[in-house]
Design a protein around this motif. Structure first.
Motif, PDB file in Angstrom:
ATOM      1  N   GLU A  48     -33.423  12.008 -21.810  1.00 52.98           N
ATOM      2  CA  GLU A  48     -33.179  12.814 -23.009  1.00 52.98           C
ATOM      3  C   GLU A  48     -31.777  13.400 -22.910  1.00 52.98           C
ATOM      4  OE1 GLU A  48     -33.487  13.852 -25.871  1.00 52.98           O
ATOM      5  OE2 GLU A  48     -34.536  15.749 -26.149  1.00 52.98           O
ATOM      6  N   SER A  49     -31.124  13.593 -24.064  1.00 51.24           N
ATOM      7  CA  SER A  49     -29.746  14.057 -24.075  1.00 51.24           C
ATOM      8  C   SER A  49     -29.596  15.372 -24.831  1.00 51.24           C
ATOM      9  CB  SER A  49     -28.830  12.998 -24.713  1.00 51.24           C
ATOM     10  OG  SER A  49     -29.264  12.687 -26.026  1.00 51.24           O
ATOM     11  N   ALA A  50     -28.557  16.117 -24.469  1.00 48.77           N
ATOM     12  CA  ALA A  50     -28.168  17.338 -25.168  1.00 48.77           C
ATOM     13  C   ALA A  50     -26.664  17.487 -25.000  1.00 48.77           C
ATOM     14  CB  ALA A  50     -28.904  18.558 -24.622  1.00 48.77           C
ATOM     15  N   PHE A  51     -26.067  18.466 -25.704  1.00 48.77           N
ATOM     16  CA  PHE A  51     -24.620  18.634 -25.688  1.00 48.77           C
ATOM     17  C   PHE A  51     -24.251  20.069 -25.334  1.00 48.77           C
ATOM     18  CE2 PHE A  51     -25.569  15.142 -28.503  1.00 48.77           C
ATOM     19  CZ  PHE A  51     -24.666  14.174 -28.122  1.00 48.77           C
ATOM     20  N   VAL A  52     -23.148  20.198 -24.594  1.00 50.29           N
ATOM     21  CA  VAL A  52     -22.605  21.507 -24.236  1.00 50.29           C
ATOM     22  C   VAL A  52     -21.145  21.534 -24.673  1.00 50.29           C
ATOM     23  CG1 VAL A  52     -22.136  23.167 -22.415  1.00 50.29           C
ATOM     24  CG2 VAL A  52     -24.148  21.690 -22.258  1.00 50.29           C
ATOM     25  N   PRO A  53     -20.815  22.179 -25.785  1.00 49.50           N
ATOM     26  CA  PRO A  53     -19.410  22.296 -26.180  1.00 49.50           C
ATOM     27  C   PRO A  53     -18.744  23.469 -25.462  1.00 49.50           C
ATOM     28  CG  PRO A  53     -20.791  23.317 -27.835  1.00 49.50           C
ATOM     29  CD  PRO A  53     -21.722  22.750 -26.797  1.00 49.50           C
TER      30      PRO A  53
END
Length: 539
Positions: free
Chosen positions: A407-412
């Motif tokens: 599973e993926s997620a993003f950290v800006p």
């Protein structure tokens, strides 16, 4: 002769509230003028506007909304609520297809479905008919008391984007979270985002137009006049050639949302792109929804405005892959030091101690499983001897799990918590708060609000050592039931960056989503003045 004194403080506060401005200069920078202006005072904002994107078009999606104002501002009268925005087919704007494809309804046909349910309470406001000048029906997620969250949910694939305002005591720190669970298909997993303030410029490093990704930028206009938006995409060799749509001059009508498929804006698929959203007139809220055929997906919020050094907080301890994307939007290359702030201090990832970023080109690096069982935050800073450092924007795609269960997620990159920041939709388990002090040590207060089902707030003081990240389960309310909010208040010491991760196992899939917590802009800097600002009125 009447002498009328102009209230400069009130004028500035009102202007900031209307324009969405949080401060008038960098935090900690005193006002300077030839007249000897004094150091600014910070006053609570009087009005806040938020935009929530359309959550999903999947038939197997379930979305929960949570709204809260952490504690009341001055005054007794005020309100906070959201209303639906009309869906506009971007093909009518000369751009790419909407998220619903060619079957997406245009402005005339998508003004709401009278049979659409606005969550578990039926016509509570997430659905409802859209009319000229705004939404009809009951307000959605209205707050009655600062400090107490309210929630609602929906499984309607036609659930709209939302816009709204908070004023009076509900304005300072008003926070809305939408969290969506998609049970199967492309993008399966947990998708979460905090609703954001409208603006005129947004940067999205980490986006993609690759064949295995469907990335849509959602442009939502909360105002009564149309906005005109330009979209620019950059790859490893610079600005990308236009595809089916040019991305220029996209009209976003008043109180409407326009989803644009990024792959229609490029002549060929590109795995790593940086998107720049610019409103040439008006203002919009903008967020990117990324859906991967194999790796789930999540919302990619805008990165912090370009600065020479950035922090990406909240990378989980069990991350199996971290892919960093960096872009230098100015005319100068950037040479950076790459560090991971972990529990014990700053370390350099082996083989990736430095990074050279060419101006106007996207640079990506696979940092693999750099956390190695210890939660941390990426810290990018100008390399020594590099001359005047240009501003950069950055984001990281994070993977958890292995094989077919990833599973993926993003950290800006995000801004520091100057005063306070809030994360809504926390439960009794599955929530991790990360606090990073990349320079000197800092002290913060972490407060759990009352629960949506009752209880009372609970606070604890947390010390974060300099150059480290502290990751922990946030406190819950005393005797509370239901969901609650967590507010981080900066008390003393160096800058602090924060993020919150939600995780829920989903048939063996380590589903998760990460929200960075920039300062919520609950106060605005009002400059003092040693000059007499009164004016004369001759009657």
């Amino acid at each position: 002769m009447n002498r009328t004194v102009l209230g400069l403080g009130g004028t500035v506060v009102a202007l900031a509230a209307v324009t969405g401005l949080a401060t008038l200069w960098a935090p900690g920078e005193a006002a300077q003028s030839s007249g000897g202006a004094t150091k600014p005072a910070y006053k609570p904002v009087e009005r806040t506007t938020l935009v929530c994107p359309q959550p999903s078009t999947s038939d197997v999606a379930e979305t929960t909304y949570t709204a809260v104002t952490p504690k009341g501002g001055p005054g007794k009268k005020g309100s906070a609520s959201l209303r639906p925005a009309a869906l506009v087919d971007p093909e009518q704007q000369g751009s790419g297809a909407g998220e619903g494809g060619k079957d997406s309804k245009g402005d005339k046909d998508s003004k709401g479905d009278k049979d659409s349910k606005g969550g578990k309470n039926g016509d509570s406001g997430a659905g409802g008919e859209q009319q000229d000048g705004g939404a009809a029906g009951k307000p959605f997620l209205p707050l009655s008391t600062p400090g107490t969250p309210v929630t609602d949910d929906t499984s309607d694939p036609k659930a709209p984007a939302l816009t709204g305002t908070a004023d009076g005591p509900f304005a300072p720190g008003w926070t809305v979270q939408q969290t969506t669970t998609i049970g199967a298909g492309a993008g399966r997993g947990l998708h979460g985002t905090s609703c954001t303030a409208p603006d005129t410029s947004f940067w999205f490093p980490g986006a993609s137009t690759a064949a295995d990704r469907q990335d849509y930028v959602h442009l939502t206009n909360p105002d009564s006049d149309s906005a005109v938006v330009d979209l620019e995409l950059y790859g490893k060799d610079g600005k990308l050639k236009s595809g089916q749509g040019s991305g220029e001059g996209i009209t976003v009508p008043a109180h409407s949302t326009v989803p644009v498929l990024l792959s229609t804006l490029t002549a060929e698929p590109v795995t790593n792109v940086t998107l720049h959203v610019t409103a040439r007139s008006g203002r919009v809220g903008a967020q990117v929804h990324a859906s991967d055929t194999e790796l789930g997906g999540d919302w990619l919020p805008p990165a912090a405005a370009p600065t020479p050094g950035v922090v990406l907080p909240g990378i989980p301890k069990d991350a199996t892959s971290v892919r960093l994307a960096v872009f230098a939007p100015g005319g100068h290359d950037a040479d950076l030091k790459v560090k991971l702030a972990g529990r014990s201090g700053l370390i350099s990832p082996a083989g990736h101690e430095t990074l050279h970023v060419k101006a106007g080109m996207v640079t990506t690096v696979d940092l693999k499983d750099l956390t190695r069982g210890e939660a941390g935050s990426l810290v990018l800073s100008p390399a020594e001897g590099g001359g005047k450092a240009p501003g950069i924007v950055a984001a990281a795609r994070v993977l958890r799990g292995k094989g077919g269960k990833q599973e993926s997620a993003f950290v800006p990159a995000t801004a520091a918590v100057r005063k306070q920041a809030t994360a809504a939709d926390n439960g009794s388990s599955g929530s991790t708060l990360s606090l990073t002090a990349p320079e000197a040590g800092a002290t913060v207060r972490v407060t759990a609000s009352a629960g949506s089902g009752g209880g009372s707030p609970k606070s604890t003081t947390v010390t974060v050592k300099g150059r480290t990240t502290k990751a922990f389960t946030p406190p819950g309310p005393s005797g509370g039931k239901g969901t609650y909010a967590v507010t981080v208040e900066h008390l003393s010491g160096g800058p602090v960056y924060a993020a919150r991760m939600l995780e829920r196992e989903q048939s063996g899939l380590p589903a998760f989503t990460i929200q960075t917590l920039p300062d919520d802009g609950s106060t605005v800097a009002v400059p003092g003045s040693s000059q007499d600002l009164s004016v004369l009125n001759d009657d």
